[in-house]
Design an enzyme around this catalytic site. Structure first.
Site, PDB file in Angstrom:
ATOM      1  N   ASP A 113       0.854  -1.104   0.114  1.00 25.94           N
ATOM      2  CA  ASP A 113      -0.162  -0.083  -0.085  1.00 25.94           C
ATOM      3  C   ASP A 113       1.051   1.055   0.011  1.00 25.94           C
ATOM      4  O   ASP A 113       1.342   1.766  -1.010  1.00 25.94           O
ATOM      5  CB  ASP A 113      -0.857  -0.108   1.322  1.00 25.94           C
ATOM      6  CG  ASP A 113      -1.996   0.983   1.443  1.00 25.94           C
ATOM      7  OD1 ASP A 113      -1.882   2.001   0.344  1.00 25.94           O
ATOM      8  OD2 ASP A 113      -2.440   1.267   2.610  1.00 25.94           O
ATOM      9  N   LYS A 155      -0.779  -1.473  -4.889  1.00 25.32           N
ATOM     10  CA  LYS A 155      -1.404  -0.401  -5.245  1.00 25.32           C
ATOM     11  C   LYS A 155      -0.917   0.723  -6.030  1.00 25.32           C
ATOM     12  O   LYS A 155       0.281   1.430  -5.556  1.00 25.32           O
ATOM     13  CB  LYS A 155      -2.197   0.385  -3.865  1.00 25.32           C
ATOM     14  CG  LYS A 155      -3.245  -0.846  -3.156  1.00 25.32           C
ATOM     15  CD  LYS A 155      -3.778   0.057  -2.137  1.00 25.32           C
ATOM     16  CE  LYS A 155      -4.447  -1.068  -0.986  1.00 25.32           C
ATOM     17  NZ  LYS A 155      -5.075  -0.264  -0.050  1.00 25.32           N
TER      18      LYS A 155
HETATM   19  P1  5GP Z   1       1.737  -0.577   3.859  1.00 26.85           P
HETATM   20  O1  5GP Z   1       1.109   0.706   3.688  1.00 26.85           O
HETATM   21  O2  5GP Z   1       2.939  -0.592   4.682  1.00 26.85           O
HETATM   22  O3  5GP Z   1       2.343  -1.192   2.456  1.00 26.85           O
HETATM   23  O4  5GP Z   1       0.809  -1.552   4.234  1.00 26.85           O
HETATM   24  C1  5GP Z   1       0.585  -2.000   5.383  1.00 26.85           C
HETATM   25  C2  5GP Z   1      -0.415  -3.070   5.695  1.00 26.85           C
HETATM   26  O5  5GP Z   1      -1.646  -2.511   5.900  1.00 26.85           O
HETATM   27  C3  5GP Z   1      -0.403  -4.427   4.759  1.00 26.85           C
HETATM   28  O6  5GP Z   1       0.570  -5.347   4.855  1.00 26.85           O
HETATM   29  C4  5GP Z   1      -1.827  -5.039   5.178  1.00 26.85           C
HETATM   30  O7  5GP Z   1      -1.800  -5.673   6.358  1.00 26.85           O
HETATM   31  C5  5GP Z   1      -2.559  -3.217   5.369  1.00 26.85           C
HETATM   32  N1  5GP Z   1      -3.324  -3.099   4.386  1.00 26.85           N
HETATM   33  C6  5GP Z   1      -3.113  -1.882   3.559  1.00 26.85           C
HETATM   34  N2  5GP Z   1      -3.839  -1.750   2.376  1.00 26.85           N
HETATM   35  C7  5GP Z   1      -4.753  -2.766   2.509  1.00 26.85           C
HETATM   36  C8  5GP Z   1      -6.058  -3.099   2.021  1.00 26.85           C
HETATM   37  O8  5GP Z   1      -6.465  -2.697   0.797  1.00 26.85           O
HETATM   38  N3  5GP Z   1      -6.591  -4.418   2.487  1.00 26.85           N
HETATM   39  C9  5GP Z   1      -6.160  -5.135   3.604  1.00 26.85           C
HETATM   40  N4  5GP Z   1      -7.110  -5.840   4.107  1.00 26.85           N
HETATM   41  N5  5GP Z   1      -5.074  -4.744   4.195  1.00 26.85           N
HETATM   42  C10 5GP Z   1      -4.328  -3.709   3.776  1.00 26.85           C
END
Ligand code: 5GP
Length: 206
Positions: A113, A155
């Protein structure tokens, strides 16, 4: 409102199957590290498709990372989490970390994300493996330790986290699908899996 998409176990299985040959084209993983909890199921499925005939199963180790939300008290605006904390990690003093020295390590998570979690995982693992190599007099092998990343969904948005340039340049970052900035509901979070699957059939993103 943020759009929600529903992903089924079946789709995840096929995303892993489809991605495996693309991973193997540039990298032969000798060890996987699943970031919990979202990385566990994809890592296990992927392992079946990465296995080469006659070779042993690729071991899977687990780490737990959690992204903490920092919400300003005087504002209604939600800011993405910025601080990653370890809920589970490899034991630096034991064989677990030394086990990574000289290996091709595939880090697996479900979604990229803001990229904060992945940046943290790569940086900290690299640092700790280097420490383990120093402590065991195996610095010479450190150069052959390589990390790569697999996620089910990336994303398409501006990222807060940064990954090593050589990882990107050498195709050691792979997302099975790049999706718009939507909220993804994974099946392991579903309270009603039949309803989840029904909602998944009504949408276009796979
Ligand atoms: P980051 O922002 O560090 O890339 O993502 C952190 C965490 O947020 C991911 O590993 C996941 O657990 C959660 N996350 C972020 N976007 C989503 C989403 O669209 N769906 C779900 N289920 N979790 C998300």
């Amino acid at each position: 409102m943020v759009e929600k998409v529903y992903i089924t176990y079946n789709q995840i299985h096929k995303l892993c199957q489809d991605a495996a040959p693309r991973i193997l084209a540039d990298f032969t993983p000798t060890l996987m590290i699943a970031i919990g909890g979202g990385g566990y199921v994809p890592a296990r499925i992927l392992r079946s498709f990465l296995k080469k005939p006659g070779n042993p199963n690729i071991p899977i180790q687990a780490i737990g990372l959690s992204l903490y939300e920092s919400l300003p008290t005087d504002s209604q605006v939600e800011t993405p989490g910025t601080k990653v904390t370890r809920t589970q990690w490899l034991d630096l003093s034991s064989l677990e970390m030394a086990n990574l020295i000289g290996k091709n390590v595939l880090i697996v998570d479900e979604v990229d994300d803001t990229r904060t979690t992945l940046e943290y995982a790569v940086k900290e693992l690299q640092q700790d493996v280097a420490t383990a190599a120093r402590n065991s007099g195996r610095e010479a092998e450190m150069g052959s330790t390589k990390f790569s990343i697999f996620v089910l969904h990336n994303k398409d948005k501006e990222k807060r986290g940064v990954l090593p340039k050589d990882m990107i340049d050498e195709n050691r970052y792979l997302a099975a699908r790049t999706v718009p900035d939507v909220w993804i509901n994974y099946p392991w979070e579903a309270a009603d899996i039949d309803e989840h699957d029904r909602l998944a059939t009504q949408q276009t993103i796979q």
